[in-house]
Design a protein around this motif. Structure first.
Motif, PDB file in Angstrom:
ATOM      1  N   SER A 173      65.539  52.849  41.273  1.00 22.69           N
ATOM      2  CA  SER A 173      66.365  52.121  40.316  1.00 22.69           C
ATOM      3  C   SER A 173      67.263  53.066  39.530  1.00 22.69           C
ATOM      4  N   SER A 175      69.554  46.981  38.183  1.00 26.57           N
ATOM      5  CA  SER A 175      68.785  47.592  39.278  1.00 26.57           C
ATOM      6  C   SER A 175      67.331  47.138  39.278  1.00 26.57           C
ATOM      7  N   ALA A 214      67.129  43.490  40.298  1.00 24.82           N
ATOM      8  CA  ALA A 214      67.374  43.312  41.728  1.00 24.82           C
ATOM      9  C   ALA A 214      66.164  43.745  42.553  1.00 24.82           C
ATOM     10  N   PHE A 215      65.345  44.657  42.001  1.00 15.84           N
ATOM     11  CA  PHE A 215      64.169  45.129  42.728  1.00 15.84           C
ATOM     12  C   PHE A 215      63.056  44.079  42.751  1.00 15.84           C
ATOM     13  N   VAL A 273      62.648  42.081  45.908  1.00 12.61           N
ATOM     14  CA  VAL A 273      62.164  42.986  46.957  1.00 12.61           C
ATOM     15  C   VAL A 273      60.655  43.142  46.834  1.00 12.61           C
ATOM     16  N   ALA A 330      64.680  39.645  51.549  1.00  8.15           N
ATOM     17  CA  ALA A 330      64.470  40.564  50.425  1.00  8.15           C
ATOM     18  C   ALA A 330      65.755  41.296  50.052  1.00  8.15           C
ATOM     19  N   PHE A 331      66.423  41.888  51.038  1.00  8.55           N
ATOM     20  CA  PHE A 331      67.628  42.653  50.727  1.00  8.55           C
ATOM     21  C   PHE A 331      68.820  41.731  50.480  1.00  8.55           C
ATOM     22  N   TYR A 388      68.492  38.975  48.710  1.00 10.36           N
ATOM     23  CA  TYR A 388      68.282  38.751  47.287  1.00 10.36           C
ATOM     24  C   TYR A 388      68.758  39.957  46.475  1.00 10.36           C
ATOM     25  N   TYR A 389      68.444  41.157  46.953  1.00  5.36           N
ATOM     26  CA  TYR A 389      68.781  42.366  46.202  1.00  5.36           C
ATOM     27  C   TYR A 389      70.286  42.455  45.945  1.00  5.36           C
ATOM     28  N   THR A 399      72.383  41.863  42.437  1.00  6.96           N
ATOM     29  CA  THR A 399      73.279  42.936  41.996  1.00  6.96           C
ATOM     30  C   THR A 399      74.686  42.398  41.765  1.00  6.96           C
TER      31      THR A 399
END
Length: 281
Positions: free
Chosen positions: A127, A179, A182-183, A186, A219-220, A222-223, A227
């Protein structure tokens, strides 16, 4: 004698990474950011708000950054100097690290190593690196005046009214806020759901490969969406839709991976913790 009530100044909220005001420059001193001042003041942390944000990040992430806009109106800073979200997600990572360690690690020391890597490596260090890169690149590349790029003209962000001509700069603390938020998806998909489904998605069947790889796409996805929403909420950033570009690239990679690359077998979080495993994933 009547009591005297002193109203707070507009620029008295020193935030983590906020641009210092002219009044602070005149003081000549360096003030510790409020994020660090509140790091161990647990009664002042809003854990209820952190839980609401985590729930909303999965169901309706746009609501999270609508609250950020309201916070700007009341605190005069985009960054929320409240470590509650960081602490809560670190605690959740502790629990999942113990689960992964007990299931796959070879002994207590390896489980402890997985725990430390999950929290300080996968979460905090990643992050910090992402937020540092965003702090130096997003404001420069996605700010106003970038010629030849599609995007919105000079107007407010996703939730705000038309702004004035005041020049604002990106706060490092806000980049860190984006950051860590956004994690969270994940963590949900790759640290929790993948762990629960590992006995199924690690099998040598195409259906297992499909659903296992789908976890990484979600997952990514969503990330990068979270963001994008985070920076799109800022009225002085333009062309923020370009932050969604990696979703297209990862979608192409996901389609290619369906021809034989089982992502959980190669990219499960426990495999990137540097610990010896007593059995393969």
């Amino acid at each position: 004698m009547n009591p005297t009530i002193t109203l707070p100044r507009n620029n008295s909220n020193a935030s983590f990474g906020a641009v210092p005001s002219s009044s602070r420059r005149k003081d000549g001193g360096i003030r510790m950011p409020r994020f660090f001042k509140r790091l161990f003041k647990f009664p002042q942390m809003d854990f209820e708000m952190a839980v609401w944000e985590m729930t909303s990040l999965i169901i309706a992430p746009k609501k999270v950054f609508r609250q950020v806009y309201y916070h700007k109106q009341t605190r005069n800073t985009w960054h929320r100097a409240d470590p509650s979200f960081t602490y809560l997600l670190s605690f959740f990572l502790l629990l999942t690290a113990l689960s992964w360690g007990l299931a796959y690690a070879d002994g207590f020391s390896k489980t402890l190593r997985i725990t430390l890597v999950f929290i300080f490596g996968h979460f905090l260090l990643t992050s910090l690196l992402v937020s540092t890169a965003a702090y130096f690149l997003v404001g420069k590349l996605l700010g106003p005046g970038v010629k030849g790029l599609p995007g919105r003209n000079k107007r407010a962000g996703l939730f705000g009214p038309p702004g004035n001509d005041t020049i604002e700069q990106l706060e490092f603390g806000y980049c860190f806020d984006v950051s860590i938020r956004a994690f969270f998806p994940v963590w949900v998909w790759l640290y929790v759901v993948q762990f629960l489904l590992m006995p199924v998605i690690s099998r040598d069947y195409w259906v297992s490969l499909f659903f296992g790889n789908l976890l990484y796409l979600v997952a990514f996805g969503y990330y990068f969406v979270v963001t994008f929403l985070g920076y799109n909420a800022l009225p002085f950033l333009h062309h923020t839709q370009l932050l969604l570009t990696p979703v297209v690239g990862f979608a192409i990679f996901w389609v290619v991976s369906l021809f034989g690359l089982n992502l959980p077998k190669h990219f499960a979080p426990v495999l990137w913790a540097g610990a010896d495993l007593r059995k393969s994933v």
